[in-house]
Write a protein that holds these residues in place. Structure first.
Motif, short mmCIF file in Angstrom:
data_model
loop_
_atom_site.label_atom_id
_atom_site.label_comp_id
_atom_site.label_asym_id
_atom_site.label_seq_id
_atom_site.Cartn_x
_atom_site.Cartn_y
_atom_site.Cartn_z
N ASN A 1 31.38 -7.96 8.38
CA ASN A 1 32.23 -7.35 7.36
C ASN A 1 33.49 -6.73 7.96
OD1 ASN A 1 30.36 -8.10 5.43
ND2 ASN A 1 29.49 -6.05 5.18
N ILE A 2 33.38 -6.20 9.18
CA ILE A 2 34.55 -5.67 9.87
C ILE A 2 35.49 -6.82 10.22
CG2 ILE A 2 35.38 -4.60 12.02
CD1 ILE A 2 32.69 -3.00 12.02
N GLN A 3 34.93 -7.90 10.78
CA GLN A 3 35.73 -9.03 11.21
C GLN A 3 36.44 -9.73 10.06
OE1 GLN A 3 36.25 -9.56 14.61
NE2 GLN A 3 35.21 -7.60 14.49
N ASP A 4 35.78 -9.84 8.91
CA ASP A 4 36.42 -10.55 7.79
C ASP A 4 37.27 -9.63 6.92
OD1 ASP A 4 34.71 -9.27 5.93
OD2 ASP A 4 33.37 -11.00 5.77
N GLY A 5 37.35 -8.35 7.29
CA GLY A 5 38.23 -7.41 6.60
C GLY A 5 37.66 -6.81 5.33
N SER A 6 36.40 -7.09 5.00
CA SER A 6 35.83 -6.53 3.77
C SER A 6 35.38 -5.08 3.95
CB SER A 6 34.68 -7.39 3.25
OG SER A 6 33.62 -7.43 4.17
N LEU A 7 35.37 -4.59 5.19
CA LEU A 7 35.02 -3.20 5.47
C LEU A 7 36.25 -2.52 6.06
CD1 LEU A 7 32.63 -1.20 5.43
CD2 LEU A 7 32.20 -1.84 7.78
N ASP A 8 36.74 -1.52 5.37
CA ASP A 8 37.93 -0.79 5.79
C ASP A 8 37.54 0.33 6.76
OD1 ASP A 8 40.30 0.59 6.09
OD2 ASP A 8 40.46 1.17 3.97
N LEU A 9 37.89 0.16 8.02
CA LEU A 9 37.52 1.15 9.04
C LEU A 9 38.24 2.47 8.85
CD1 LEU A 9 37.31 -0.96 12.32
CD2 LEU A 9 35.49 -0.30 10.76
N ASN A 10 39.34 2.47 8.10
CA ASN A 10 40.09 3.71 7.87
C ASN A 10 39.48 4.55 6.74
OD1 ASN A 10 42.05 3.18 9.87
ND2 ASN A 10 43.03 1.73 8.48
N ALA A 11 38.58 3.96 5.98
CA ALA A 11 37.93 4.68 4.89
C ALA A 11 36.80 5.54 5.46
CB ALA A 11 37.39 3.71 3.85
N ALA A 12 36.83 6.82 5.17
CA ALA A 12 35.82 7.74 5.70
C ALA A 12 34.41 7.35 5.29
CB ALA A 12 36.12 9.16 5.24
N GLU A 13 34.26 6.76 4.11
CA GLU A 13 32.93 6.42 3.61
C GLU A 13 32.40 5.10 4.14
OE1 GLU A 13 35.80 4.54 0.79
OE2 GLU A 13 35.68 6.52 1.67
N SER A 14 33.15 4.42 5.03
CA SER A 14 32.71 3.11 5.54
C SER A 14 31.45 3.20 6.39
CB SER A 14 33.82 2.44 6.36
OG SER A 14 33.97 3.07 7.62
N GLY A 15 31.21 4.36 7.00
CA GLY A 15 30.04 4.52 7.86
C GLY A 15 30.25 3.94 9.25
N VAL A 16 31.50 3.53 9.54
CA VAL A 16 31.82 2.94 10.84
C VAL A 16 32.97 3.71 11.47
CG1 VAL A 16 32.67 0.87 12.02
CG2 VAL A 16 31.10 0.64 10.09
N GLN A 17 32.82 4.01 12.74
CA GLN A 17 33.90 4.61 13.51
C GLN A 17 34.22 3.66 14.65
OE1 GLN A 17 33.05 8.63 14.87
NE2 GLN A 17 31.66 8.90 13.15
N HIS A 18 35.50 3.43 14.87
CA HIS A 18 35.91 2.61 16.00
C HIS A 18 36.22 3.54 17.15
CE1 HIS A 18 38.48 -0.01 18.49
NE2 HIS A 18 37.70 -0.95 18.00
N LYS A 19 35.55 3.32 18.26
CA LYS A 19 35.77 4.16 19.44
C LYS A 19 36.74 3.46 20.37
CE LYS A 19 33.81 7.50 20.09
NZ LYS A 19 34.15 8.86 19.74
N PRO A 20 37.82 4.14 20.78
CA PRO A 20 38.78 3.51 21.70
C PRO A 20 38.19 3.38 23.09
CG PRO A 20 39.33 5.81 21.37
CD PRO A 20 38.17 5.50 20.44
N SER A 21 38.62 2.36 23.79
CA SER A 21 38.20 2.21 25.18
C SER A 21 39.02 3.19 26.00
CB SER A 21 38.48 0.79 25.67
OG SER A 21 37.72 -0.12 24.92
N ALA A 22 38.39 3.78 26.98
CA ALA A 22 39.12 4.69 27.86
C ALA A 22 40.06 3.88 28.73
CB ALA A 22 38.15 5.48 28.72
N PRO A 23 41.32 4.34 28.87
CA PRO A 23 42.26 3.63 29.73
C PRO A 23 41.79 3.64 31.18
CG PRO A 23 43.38 5.24 28.34
CD PRO A 23 41.91 5.47 28.20
N GLN A 24 42.43 2.82 31.99
CA GLN A 24 42.06 2.72 33.40
C GLN A 24 42.11 4.10 34.04
OE1 GLN A 24 44.42 -0.13 35.52
NE2 GLN A 24 42.67 -0.69 36.76
N GLY A 25 41.16 4.40 34.86
CA GLY A 25 41.08 5.71 35.48
C GLY A 25 40.17 6.65 34.70
#
Length: 197
Positions: free
Chosen positions: A157-181
């Motif tokens: 659902n994330i990949q096909d765009g049917s789940l909006d990660l910016n919506a608080a009620e989505s139940g999904v949080q995207h965690k950023p990768s830590a930069p080098q170091g």
């Protein structure tokens, strides 16, 4: 700073609704687990809501913001199956429209004591747009699959765009990768006066 807190790409909130008499005292237990789906590490936040009528008002608040819901009934106790429609209504009313719901028939190891047929439960799942499988918490059969199948569908659902990660009620949080170091920001953070942090 180590990158350990960011060793996953997403957090998925799951709720578990168990139609059984459980020894819960407050009606909710919490746990986490990291799984892998399509090469992405995903942290599951798992809220076990017991599914007992006496905790129903308390547990409803945990439904909000769930990406996945696991509805579990006991294949040897028809009474647990008979309550599914009511709990499904709660799940649908209290979660977002894209919440992935999987129906799980527990105690598959007790085939001789079966009170709900596989076909009957599968038909209920199909009629209600649910994923379905039978499992055994005792032997571990299909327990991992239940979490993985729901996560695969959420990720799809994330990949096909049917789940909006910016919506608080989505139940999904995207965690950023830590930069080098291993630092989360490239600029040093100013130290506040009088603060030893």
């Amino acid at each position: 700073m180590a990158t350990a807190p960011y060793n996953y790409s997403y957090i998925f909130k799951y709720i578990i609704i168990v139609m059984a008499d459980c020894p819960h005292t407050i009606g909710v237990e919490f746990g986490t687990r990291i799984i892998e789906v399509s090469g992405q590490k995903i942290k599951l936040q798992i809220w076990d809501t017991a599914g007992q009528e006496r905790f129903r008002a308390v547990t409803r608040s945990y439904y909000r913001g769930a990406a996945g819901a696991l509805m579990v009934y006991d294949i040897t106790r028809r009474s647990t199956y008979n309550h599914l429609s009511s709990w499904l209504t709660d799940a649908r009313n209290l979660t977002n429209p894209n919440t992935v719901i999987i129906l799980i028939g527990n105690k598959a190891d007790l085939e001789a004591q079966r009170d709900v047929t596989y076909e009957e439960a599968k038909q209920f799942a199909e009629e209600n747009g649910l994923l379905f499988l039978e499992a055994s918490a005792k032997t571990g059969e299909n327990v991992e699959d239940a979490f993985l199948e729901a996560a695969k569908k959420i990720y799809q659902n994330i990949q096909d765009g049917s789940l909006d990660l910016n919506a608080a009620e989505s139940g999904v949080q995207h965690k950023p990768s830590a930069p080098q170091g291993g630092r989360l920001t490239s600029e040093p953070q100013p130290q506040r006066e009088g603060c030893g942090c």
